[in-house]
Write an enzyme that holds these catalytic residues in place. Structure first.
Site, PDB file in Angstrom:
ATOM      1  N   LYS A   1       0.830  -1.210   0.000  1.00  0.00           N
ATOM      2  CA  LYS A   1       0.000   0.000   0.000  1.00  0.00           C
ATOM      3  C   LYS A   1       0.871   1.269   0.000  1.00  0.00           C
ATOM      4  CE  LYS A   1      -2.491  -0.548   3.704  1.00  0.00           C
ATOM      5  NZ  LYS A   1      -1.983  -1.789   4.320  1.00  0.00           N
TER       6      LYS A   1
ATOM      7  N   ARG B   1      -9.992   1.390   8.650  1.00  0.00           N
ATOM      8  CA  ARG B   1      -9.574   0.037   8.990  1.00  0.00           C
ATOM      9  C   ARG B   1     -10.687  -0.693   9.744  1.00  0.00           C
ATOM     10  NH1 ARG B   1      -3.870   1.053   9.094  1.00  0.00           N
ATOM     11  NH2 ARG B   1      -2.508  -0.647   9.633  1.00  0.00           N
TER      12      ARG B   1
ATOM     13  N   ARG C   1      11.181  -5.858   4.809  1.00  0.00           N
ATOM     14  CA  ARG C   1      11.010  -4.428   4.573  1.00  0.00           C
ATOM     15  C   ARG C   1      12.054  -3.606   5.331  1.00  0.00           C
ATOM     16  NH1 ARG C   1       5.003  -2.301   4.425  1.00  0.00           N
ATOM     17  NH2 ARG C   1       4.940  -2.737   6.645  1.00  0.00           N
TER      18      ARG C   1
ATOM     19  N   ARG D   1      11.232  -1.039  10.691  1.00  0.00           N
ATOM     20  CA  ARG D   1      10.260  -0.342  11.526  1.00  0.00           C
ATOM     21  C   ARG D   1       9.934  -1.208  12.741  1.00  0.00           C
ATOM     22  NH1 ARG D   1       5.195   1.347   8.012  1.00  0.00           N
ATOM     23  NH2 ARG D   1       4.216  -0.192   9.364  1.00  0.00           N
TER      24      ARG D   1
ATOM     25  N   ARG E   1      -0.653  -7.979  13.838  1.00  0.00           N
ATOM     26  CA  ARG E   1      -1.128  -6.976  12.874  1.00  0.00           C
ATOM     27  C   ARG E   1      -1.969  -7.635  11.781  1.00  0.00           C
ATOM     28  NH1 ARG E   1       3.702  -3.880  10.564  1.00  0.00           N
ATOM     29  NH2 ARG E   1       2.123  -2.605   9.573  1.00  0.00           N
TER      30      ARG E   1
HETATM   31  P1  AMP Z   1       0.368   1.183   9.254  1.00  0.00           P
HETATM   32  O1  AMP Z   1       1.603   1.953   8.977  1.00  0.00           O
HETATM   33  O2  AMP Z   1      -0.799   1.606   8.397  1.00  0.00           O
HETATM   34  O3  AMP Z   1       0.582  -0.295   9.229  1.00  0.00           O
HETATM   35  O4  AMP Z   1      -0.056   1.549  10.761  1.00  0.00           O
HETATM   36  C1  AMP Z   1       0.797   1.315  11.857  1.00  0.00           C
HETATM   37  C2  AMP Z   1       0.000   1.259  13.140  1.00  0.00           C
HETATM   38  O5  AMP Z   1      -0.710   2.507  13.342  1.00  0.00           O
HETATM   39  C3  AMP Z   1      -1.088   0.197  13.157  1.00  0.00           C
HETATM   40  O6  AMP Z   1      -0.588  -1.064  13.527  1.00  0.00           O
HETATM   41  C4  AMP Z   1      -2.056   0.775  14.186  1.00  0.00           C
HETATM   42  O7  AMP Z   1      -1.571   0.600  15.502  1.00  0.00           O
HETATM   43  C5  AMP Z   1      -2.003   2.259  13.883  1.00  0.00           C
HETATM   44  N1  AMP Z   1      -3.023   2.653  12.854  1.00  0.00           N
HETATM   45  C6  AMP Z   1      -2.783   3.114  11.605  1.00  0.00           C
HETATM   46  N2  AMP Z   1      -3.938   3.382  10.953  1.00  0.00           N
HETATM   47  C7  AMP Z   1      -4.926   3.067  11.815  1.00  0.00           C
HETATM   48  C8  AMP Z   1      -6.354   3.103  11.729  1.00  0.00           C
HETATM   49  N3  AMP Z   1      -6.983   3.483  10.607  1.00  0.00           N
HETATM   50  N4  AMP Z   1      -7.056   2.692  12.815  1.00  0.00           N
HETATM   51  C9  AMP Z   1      -6.445   2.300  13.943  1.00  0.00           C
HETATM   52  N5  AMP Z   1      -5.113   2.228  14.083  1.00  0.00           N
HETATM   53  C10 AMP Z   1      -4.347   2.607  13.041  1.00  0.00           C
END
Ligand code: AMP
Length: 254
Positions: free
Chosen positions: A36, A111, A157, A190, A201
């Site tokens: 993404k 999400r 990654r 990360r 996740r």
């Molecule tokens: P990502 O980089 O999109 O994988 O997001 C990293 C972390 O941020 C996730 O594992 C969640 O803890 C938090 N997060 C990101 N977007 C959301 C969302 N839309 N709703 C809830 N938590 C989020």
């Protein structure tokens, strides 16, 4: 020479078109590691619209140690989802910025079903009722990837801490191992890409995001893309889907 000038003219006019055209909201759905982030950046460059990544926004809050950042740091480290109302607030704040008025790509949001219902209402109020767009419902691009390939991708990654460029040791390695091609910074993993966090996740994604896809499927807004294909091919499929969809919205206006 004449051919080159023609090509330049075509390039310039299509770039001008991209700058004028309303693209509207685009949602990229896909589990962590589906690509993404990479695809968002490419779509952003193509249409000249901003990428709004809730993961990036939240991580920035954590880095700056804002009140929100302190509140969500442990949640993110555990791989859990941040409460809906907190995420919706930062999205509302971001989408009201002037650069989002022609459209934007949402990466990592919505999400949950609560976030999806909130987003639809927000977009209707902010963009449709103010006569900015003809249709407020997002185009939802769903990138699908095999589970085992996902695990491999996420553990491979690497990110440049200086410029944010994303690499993958398996599919998109840097020229020199663990070093950024752009600024020679040492690449990092990360925190939430570490093995113990990944399964949680992916489980959170399965549990909570499926209803989001189903929500938009019922509204006939979902385009499925095979994320196992090479990265350039995935980009082409996504751009085709967005062009087809924005054309049909423009067409239905007349
Ligand atoms: P990502 O980089 O999109 O994988 O997001 C990293 C972390 O941020 C996730 O594992 C969640 O803890 C938090 N997060 C990101 N977007 C959301 C969302 N839309 N709703 C809830 N938590 C989020």
């Amino acid at each position: 020479m004449a051919v080159r000038l023609d090509q330049e003219r075509v390039g310039a006019s299509s770039m001008a078109e991209q700058l004028l055209r309303n693209i509207g909201p685009i949602v990229l759905l896909g589990p962590p590691g589906a690509g993404k982030g990479t695809q968002s950046k490419r779509i952003t460059q193509h249409y000249r619209i901003p990428q709004v990544s809730t993961g990036d926004l939240l991580r920035e809050h954590v880095k700056q140690a804002t009140t929100l950042g302190v509140q969500v740091r442990d949640i993110i480290d555990r791989g859990d989802l941040v409460p809906d109302h907190l995420v919706c607030d930062i999205v509302a704040w971001r989408l009201r910025e002037p650069d989002a008025q022609r459209g934007f790509i949402l990466d990592g949001f919505p999400r949950t079903q609560v976030q999806a219902v909130w987003l639809d209402a927000f977009l209707k109020f902010e963009f449709f009722e103010k006569a900015i767009w003809a249709c407020w419902l997002p185009i939802v691009v769903r990138i699908q990837v095999d589970y085992n390939k996902l695990l491999l991708r996420i553990t491979g990654r690497r990110i440049c801490p200086a410029c944010g460029r994303i690499y993958n040791v398996h599919s998109q390695p840097p020229l020199v191992d663990e070093i950024c091609d752009v600024d020679s910074a040492k690449l990092v993993v990360r925190d939430d890409d570490r093995e113990q966090v990944i399964r949680e996740r992916l489980a959170a994604y399965e549990r909570q995001t499926k209803p989001v896809a189903e929500h938009y499927q019922r509204l006939n807004r979902v385009v499925q893309v095979n994320g196992d294909l090479p990265v350039d091919q995935v980009t082409s499929l996504i751009l085709e889907a967005i062009d087809g969809s924005t054309r049909s919205v423009a067409g239905s206006k007349n």
